[in-house]
Enzyme design. Structure first.
Site, PDB file in Angstrom:
ATOM      1  N   ASP A  36      13.922   5.832 -12.355  1.00  0.00           N
ATOM      2  CA  ASP A  36      14.844   4.857 -11.664  1.00  0.00           C
ATOM      3  C   ASP A  36      16.150   4.949 -12.159  1.00  0.00           C
ATOM      4  OD1 ASP A  36      13.160   1.891 -10.803  1.00  0.00           O
ATOM      5  OD2 ASP A  36      15.303   1.852 -11.311  1.00  0.00           O
ATOM      6  N   ASN A  89       8.911   6.331  -3.971  1.00  0.00           N
ATOM      7  CA  ASN A  89       8.718   5.139  -3.618  1.00  0.00           C
ATOM      8  C   ASN A  89      10.042   4.093  -3.718  1.00  0.00           C
ATOM      9  OD1 ASN A  89       7.139   2.302  -4.330  1.00  0.00           O
ATOM     10  ND2 ASN A  89       8.230   2.702  -6.326  1.00  0.00           N
ATOM     11  N   TYR A 155      16.370  -1.603   7.285  1.00  0.00           N
ATOM     12  CA  TYR A 155      15.099  -1.113   6.607  1.00  0.00           C
ATOM     13  C   TYR A 155      14.167  -0.724   7.861  1.00  0.00           C
ATOM     14  CZ  TYR A 155      10.944  -1.980   3.416  1.00  0.00           C
ATOM     15  OH  TYR A 155      10.092  -2.201   2.789  1.00  0.00           O
ATOM     16  N   LYS A 159      12.488   3.093   7.388  1.00  0.00           N
ATOM     17  CA  LYS A 159      10.870   3.129   7.500  1.00  0.00           C
ATOM     18  C   LYS A 159      10.240   3.867   8.542  1.00  0.00           C
ATOM     19  CE  LYS A 159      10.620   1.476   3.174  1.00  0.00           C
ATOM     20  NZ  LYS A 159      10.293   2.229   2.158  1.00  0.00           N
ATOM     21  N   THR A 190       7.067  -8.396  -5.004  1.00  0.00           N
ATOM     22  CA  THR A 190       8.056  -7.381  -5.847  1.00  0.00           C
ATOM     23  C   THR A 190       9.489  -8.294  -5.480  1.00  0.00           C
ATOM     24  OG1 THR A 190       8.510  -5.951  -4.015  1.00  0.00           O
ATOM     25  CG2 THR A 190       6.754  -5.528  -5.517  1.00  0.00           C
TER      26      THR A 190
END
Length: 255
Positions: A36, A89, A155, A159, A190
């Site tokens: 990360d 991810n 986004y 995706k 999240t």
């Protein structure tokens, strides 16, 4: 112990789906590389894994820099001797009307959500081929790679590209015994849904899913763990929808 003896690398694993998956991988016997940009939170995940008897290391990585992704993969091999699972991810979100969504916003999201996945696929696949590892690459796609919605142009573009990268990667890497699959969550509890929360749209998002609740990160981690296991050997090139029915119906009013 579905993943016993395997080495798994997870980007964006300091929090959210990535953290839940790192903890689940370790529970299932994998040696985990937590990655990360947030070193403090990432180290905490490593400590949590070790406290539970697992093995893990942290590698600070910016997924938008290919050389850092290569270094991440190298660190996994240098520490644990192999790389068997790559979970791409890491992702960010941005909620803006299309006419307010400028090029700088678009590129910021695409650089992480699309280019970061491509870099992870390439770095991992090259190393797996070199080592002769019959590994699996898992990409975090999204229900929004399949259906349109408001306010997330970058986004959705990213995706959608991840969905096709998954199909293409599976085709090209199959001769080396490397599987490529995707997971397609909808609204997960999240930080990435914070924009919807601030806009007062969270309840609306919940109603877009059949369970009328946010999906929990641990629920996605369970799907990813299955995809990473040998039990999912015949799953290749597809994106498994983990969207609580988001893509299967649309109605704001349900009994």
């Amino acid at each position: 112990m579905k993943l016993e003896g395997k080495v798994g690398v997870i980007t964006g694993s300091a929090d959210g789906i990535g953290k839940a998956t790192a903890l689940r991988f370790a529970k299932e016997g994998a040696k985990v590389v937590v990655s990360d940009v947030n070193e403090k939170l990432g180290q905490k995940v490593v400590e949590q894994i070790k406290e539970s008897g697992g093995e893990a290391i942290f590698v600070k990585t910016d997924v938008t820099v290919f050389e850092e992704m290569e270094a991440l993969v190298e660190a996994a091999v240098e520490t644990f001797g192999s790389i068997d699972i790559m979970f791409n991810n890491a992702g960010i979100g941005m909620n803006k009307p299309f006419l307010d969504h400028g090029p700088e916003d678009y590129h910021k999201v695409v650089n992480v959500n699309q280019h970061g996945v491509y870099y992870g696929m390439l770095a991992a696949a090259r190393k797996m081929k070199e080592l002769g590892s019959k590994g699996v690459i898992i990409n975090n796609a999204s229900v929004f790679g399949f259906v349109g919605t408001l306010g997330i142009a970058g986004y959705q573009a990213a995706k959608g590209a991840v969905v096709m990268l998954t199909k293409h990667g599976a085709l090209e890497l199959a001769p080396f015994g490397i599987r490529v699959v995707g997971v397609g969550p909808a609204a997960v509890n999240t930080n990435i849904v914070e924009g919807y929360r601030q806009a007062g749209l969270l309840e609306y998002m919940k109603k877009q899913q059949m369970g009328r609740e946010l999906i929990e990160p641990e629920e996605i981690a369970s799907v990813v763990t299955f995809l990473a296991s040998d039990e999912a050997r015949v799953m290749n090139g597809s994106v498994v929808m983990a969207d609580d029915g988001f893509a299967s119906f649309k109605s704001d009013i349900r009994p």
